[in-house]
Design a protein around this motif. Structure first.
Motif, PDB file in Angstrom:
ATOM      1  N   ALA A  15     -81.357  44.563 -86.877  1.00 23.06           N
ATOM      2  CA  ALA A  15     -82.349  44.990 -85.640  1.00 23.06           C
ATOM      3  C   ALA A  15     -83.536  45.745 -86.224  1.00 23.06           C
ATOM      4  CB  ALA A  15     -81.591  45.270 -84.574  1.00 23.06           C
ATOM      5  N   ALA A  16     -83.305  46.652 -87.105  1.00 21.89           N
ATOM      6  CA  ALA A  16     -84.065  47.541 -87.340  1.00 21.89           C
ATOM      7  C   ALA A  16     -85.360  46.879 -88.064  1.00 21.89           C
ATOM      8  CB  ALA A  16     -83.721  48.832 -88.109  1.00 21.89           C
ATOM      9  N   GLU A  17     -85.053  46.113 -88.956  1.00 22.85           N
ATOM     10  CA  GLU A  17     -85.854  45.464 -89.833  1.00 22.85           C
ATOM     11  C   GLU A  17     -87.038  44.518 -88.632  1.00 22.85           C
ATOM     12  OE1 GLU A  17     -86.309  43.534 -93.883  1.00 22.85           O
ATOM     13  OE2 GLU A  17     -84.817  41.864 -92.715  1.00 22.85           O
ATOM     14  N   ARG A  18     -86.429  44.033 -87.823  1.00 20.08           N
ATOM     15  CA  ARG A  18     -87.133  43.161 -86.815  1.00 20.08           C
ATOM     16  C   ARG A  18     -88.056  43.988 -85.916  1.00 20.08           C
ATOM     17  NH1 ARG A  18     -82.121  40.559 -85.597  1.00 20.08           N
ATOM     18  NH2 ARG A  18     -82.000  41.611 -83.669  1.00 20.08           N
ATOM     19  N   LEU A  46     -63.810  50.516 -79.841  1.00 18.33           N
ATOM     20  CA  LEU A  46     -64.083  49.883 -81.181  1.00 18.33           C
ATOM     21  C   LEU A  46     -62.902  49.975 -82.054  1.00 18.33           C
ATOM     22  CD1 LEU A  46     -67.857  51.183 -81.710  1.00 18.33           C
ATOM     23  CD2 LEU A  46     -67.225  48.786 -80.858  1.00 18.33           C
ATOM     24  N   THR A  47     -62.776  48.622 -82.674  1.00 15.91           N
ATOM     25  CA  THR A  47     -61.957  48.618 -83.868  1.00 15.91           C
ATOM     26  C   THR A  47     -62.827  49.169 -85.131  1.00 15.91           C
ATOM     27  OG1 THR A  47     -62.547  46.441 -84.615  1.00 15.91           O
ATOM     28  CG2 THR A  47     -60.668  46.660 -83.101  1.00 15.91           C
ATOM     29  N   HIS A  48     -62.233  49.509 -86.354  1.00 16.88           N
ATOM     30  CA  HIS A  48     -62.972  49.807 -87.390  1.00 16.88           C
ATOM     31  C   HIS A  48     -63.963  48.939 -87.976  1.00 16.88           C
ATOM     32  CE1 HIS A  48     -59.577  52.774 -88.755  1.00 16.88           C
ATOM     33  NE2 HIS A  48     -60.189  53.075 -87.620  1.00 16.88           N
ATOM     34  N   ALA A  49     -63.459  47.425 -87.877  1.00 14.60           N
ATOM     35  CA  ALA A  49     -64.222  46.332 -88.275  1.00 14.60           C
ATOM     36  C   ALA A  49     -65.454  46.072 -87.290  1.00 14.60           C
ATOM     37  CB  ALA A  49     -63.711  45.232 -88.151  1.00 14.60           C
ATOM     38  N   ALA A  50     -65.263  46.353 -86.216  1.00 14.68           N
ATOM     39  CA  ALA A  50     -66.332  46.152 -84.894  1.00 14.68           C
ATOM     40  C   ALA A  50     -67.359  47.378 -85.043  1.00 14.68           C
ATOM     41  CB  ALA A  50     -65.825  46.442 -83.520  1.00 14.68           C
ATOM     42  N   ALA A  51     -66.824  48.450 -85.353  1.00 14.45           N
ATOM     43  CA  ALA A  51     -67.891  49.782 -85.699  1.00 14.45           C
ATOM     44  C   ALA A  51     -68.650  49.448 -86.773  1.00 14.45           C
ATOM     45  CB  ALA A  51     -67.317  50.958 -86.030  1.00 14.45           C
ATOM     46  N   LEU A  52     -68.183  48.827 -88.106  1.00 14.66           N
ATOM     47  CA  LEU A  52     -68.815  48.413 -89.356  1.00 14.66           C
ATOM     48  C   LEU A  52     -69.868  47.359 -88.965  1.00 14.66           C
ATOM     49  CD1 LEU A  52     -66.028  49.139 -91.875  1.00 14.66           C
ATOM     50  CD2 LEU A  52     -68.152  50.436 -91.727  1.00 14.66           C
ATOM     51  N   GLY A  53     -69.295  46.059 -88.218  1.00 13.72           N
ATOM     52  CA  GLY A  53     -70.060  45.167 -87.887  1.00 13.72           C
ATOM     53  C   GLY A  53     -71.360  45.664 -86.946  1.00 13.72           C
ATOM     54  N   ALA A  54     -71.186  46.742 -86.219  1.00 19.35           N
ATOM     55  CA  ALA A  54     -72.267  46.805 -85.182  1.00 19.35           C
ATOM     56  C   ALA A  54     -73.670  47.758 -86.115  1.00 19.35           C
ATOM     57  CB  ALA A  54     -71.656  47.766 -84.096  1.00 19.35           C
ATOM     58  N   LEU A 100     -83.906  58.432 -87.904  1.00 18.58           N
ATOM     59  CA  LEU A 100     -83.437  58.418 -86.508  1.00 18.58           C
ATOM     60  C   LEU A 100     -82.013  57.809 -86.251  1.00 18.58           C
ATOM     61  CD1 LEU A 100     -86.771  57.115 -84.790  1.00 18.58           C
ATOM     62  CD2 LEU A 100     -86.088  59.452 -85.530  1.00 18.58           C
ATOM     63  N   MET A 101     -81.131  58.729 -85.601  1.00 15.96           N
ATOM     64  CA  MET A 101     -79.719  58.405 -85.367  1.00 15.96           C
ATOM     65  C   MET A 101     -79.806  57.793 -84.072  1.00 15.96           C
ATOM     66  SD  MET A 101     -76.569  58.719 -84.373  1.00 15.96           S
ATOM     67  CE  MET A 101     -76.315  60.026 -83.311  1.00 15.96           C
ATOM     68  N   VAL A 102     -79.555  56.603 -84.048  1.00 17.09           N
ATOM     69  CA  VAL A 102     -79.689  55.907 -82.582  1.00 17.09           C
ATOM     70  C   VAL A 102     -78.493  55.455 -82.148  1.00 17.09           C
ATOM     71  CG1 VAL A 102     -81.942  54.847 -83.753  1.00 17.09           C
ATOM     72  CG2 VAL A 102     -79.736  53.618 -83.992  1.00 17.09           C
ATOM     73  N   GLU A 103     -77.275  55.730 -82.447  1.00 16.49           N
ATOM     74  CA  GLU A 103     -75.848  55.364 -82.188  1.00 16.49           C
ATOM     75  C   GLU A 103     -75.272  56.022 -80.959  1.00 16.49           C
ATOM     76  OE1 GLU A 103     -73.151  53.987 -85.774  1.00 16.49           O
ATOM     77  OE2 GLU A 103     -74.847  55.257 -86.408  1.00 16.49           O
ATOM     78  N   GLY A 104     -75.977  57.418 -80.448  1.00 22.30           N
ATOM     79  CA  GLY A 104     -75.290  58.129 -79.789  1.00 22.30           C
ATOM     80  C   GLY A 104     -74.763  57.612 -78.574  1.00 22.30           C
ATOM     81  N   ALA A 105     -75.280  56.617 -77.611  1.00 19.25           N
ATOM     82  CA  ALA A 105     -74.994  56.213 -76.619  1.00 19.25           C
ATOM     83  C   ALA A 105     -73.665  55.340 -76.500  1.00 19.25           C
ATOM     84  CB  ALA A 105     -75.976  55.327 -75.999  1.00 19.25           C
ATOM     85  N   GLY A 106     -73.231  54.969 -77.673  1.00 22.00           N
ATOM     86  CA  GLY A 106     -71.908  54.335 -78.244  1.00 22.00           C
ATOM     87  C   GLY A 106     -71.872  53.026 -78.051  1.00 22.00           C
ATOM     88  N   GLU A 107     -72.361  52.353 -77.056  1.00 22.59           N
ATOM     89  CA  GLU A 107     -72.216  51.005 -76.561  1.00 22.59           C
ATOM     90  C   GLU A 107     -73.237  50.209 -77.364  1.00 22.59           C
ATOM     91  OE1 GLU A 107     -72.408  47.131 -74.688  1.00 22.59           O
ATOM     92  OE2 GLU A 107     -74.102  48.526 -74.454  1.00 22.59           O
ATOM     93  N   ARG A 108     -72.762  48.971 -78.017  1.00 21.56           N
ATOM     94  CA  ARG A 108     -73.548  48.222 -78.903  1.00 21.56           C
ATOM     95  C   ARG A 108     -74.730  47.621 -78.362  1.00 21.56           C
ATOM     96  NH1 ARG A 108     -74.066  42.691 -79.827  1.00 21.56           N
ATOM     97  NH2 ARG A 108     -74.622  42.034 -81.748  1.00 21.56           N
ATOM     98  N   ARG A 109     -74.709  47.064 -77.168  1.00 22.24           N
ATOM     99  CA  ARG A 109     -75.965  46.729 -76.352  1.00 22.24           C
ATOM    100  C   ARG A 109     -76.899  47.594 -76.213  1.00 22.24           C
ATOM    101  NH1 ARG A 109     -74.685  43.419 -70.964  1.00 22.24           N
ATOM    102  NH2 ARG A 109     -74.009  45.490 -70.473  1.00 22.24           N
ATOM    103  N   ARG A 110     -76.463  48.912 -75.815  1.00 24.07           N
ATOM    104  CA  ARG A 110     -77.486  50.125 -75.557  1.00 24.07           C
ATOM    105  C   ARG A 110     -77.847  50.391 -76.712  1.00 24.07           C
ATOM    106  NH1 ARG A 110     -78.198  53.775 -71.421  1.00 24.07           N
ATOM    107  NH2 ARG A 110     -80.161  54.861 -71.972  1.00 24.07           N
TER     108      ARG A 110
END
Length: 339
Positions: A36-39, A21-29, A309-319
């Motif tokens: 997605a959380a609102e949905r 990930l670039t910095h911009a990609a991490a922030l965009g994710a 809930l910290m949900v980013e642990g798997a690292g990959e955006r789709r996951r």
């Protein structure tokens, strides 16, 4: 049957810099995760703040919160936490009142003491602001700025300034959460009736003990409820969830120990792999029913009615997006029915 105040279930986002990930990609994710959380039916999202560290790419939780408030319609957005020793308390109070006004009251402010890091040198606030007395003075001035009074004045020692108008004024008076990892900060928050943000490192018994200490030191029930943070990953089996986290989290957690101390000394090092195993043993990781049981146990043991809930642990955006969707569909509803 549910009892007490409504259970609130939020995301906790670090905008972590995972491999590739670039910095911009991490922030965009992170922005995508909040939308997605609102949905998915979450009540809110809380944003971490870090400086000069790949552990988190968001240096201003307040700025990112403003963006997310504009991207969402219902979601509450909070900071977990803005590093108060790096900021002038009245500047932070002004920004908080601003976001509260333009969002229709959807912004929540959490602050932290942080650490004796090089941030204090870079931003010119100094080590005194990290100390207990300096942090307490900054917190009191922040609270004065958010009290709803039309004016605020500094003191003669740390914040020497004349009385000025608060514009915009925090018309309702706004609560402030305090991130706490030790008894000193717990006592400071309790004396002011401020709710706590409890981290991921403690198990339910340790969090209950901390809240018991808060109750003994405090002046009564805080106006807003305490919040408890948890690593969360839904999968069909425990083994699948744990394997996904073991692939990504040790290297990421190791980055959290890379902060540079203001005095140039080496920061304490933590065994990232052992720390992850500790997290796996106490947090909602695995099939939905297991996640519900573990979070329900936290609510029952601690009395906390707000879960992050910290949900980013798997690292990959789709996951991560799939994790948010499954948590919303398979965990939130049954957990709310229980509590």
């Amino acid at each position: 049957m549910p009892t007490g105040p409504a259970l609130r279930i939020d995301l906790f986002l670090l905008a972590g810099l995972f491999p590739g990930l670039t910095h911009a990609a991490a922030l965009g994710a992170a922005v995508d995760y909040a939308v997605a959380a609102e949905r998915a039916g979450f009540d809110g999202v809380w944003l971490a703040e870090h400086h000069f560290s790949a552990y988190g790419t968001c240096p201003s939780a307040v700025v990112l919160a403003g963006h997310l408030l504009g991207r969402t319609d219902r979601l509450r957005v909070g900071t977990a936490a803005a590093i108060l020793p790096n900021r002038h308390p009245i500047a932070l109070a002004e920004e908080t009142a601003l976001l509260d006004a333009v969002s229709g009251g959807r912004f929540d402010l959490g602050v932290a003491r942080g650490g004796p890091w090089v941030d204090l040198e870079v931003f010119g606030t100094g080590l005194d602001r990290y100390g207990h007395d300096g942090f307490a003075a900054a917190l009191d001035l922040l609270l004065a700025g958010l009290s709803g009074a039309g004016t605020v004045a500094g003191d003669r020692h740390r914040f020497p300034f004349r009385e000025v108008a608060m514009v915009p004024v925090a018309e309702r008076g706004l609560p402030v959460w305090v991130a706490a990892t030790g008894s000193s900060t717990v006592g400071l928050a309790a004396a002011r009736g401020l709710p706590l943000l409890l981290g991921m490192h403690d198990d339910d018994a340790a969090k209950a003990a901390m809240l018991h200490g808060y109750a003994r030191a405090g002046t009564g029930t805080p106006r807003a409820g305490h919040a408890s943070t948890h690593l969360a990953l839904v999968a069909d089996t425990v083994e699948e969830a744990e394997a996904a986290l073991r692939r990504t989290m040790p290297a990421w957690l190791a980055a959290a120990g890379g902060s540079e101390r203001i005095d140039g000394s080496a920061p304490p090092r933590r065994d990232a792999g052992a720390y992850l195993e500790h997290l796996l043993a106490i947090h909602p990781v695995g099939p939905p029913a297991r996640c519900v049981r573990r979070l329900a146990a936290t609510v029952s043991t601690t009395g906390v009615r707000r879960l992050l809930l910290m949900v980013e642990g798997a690292g990959e955006r789709r996951r991560t997006l799939a994790n948010i969707e499954r948590l919303g569909r398979e965990v939130l509803a049954p957990l709310r029915r229980l509590h």
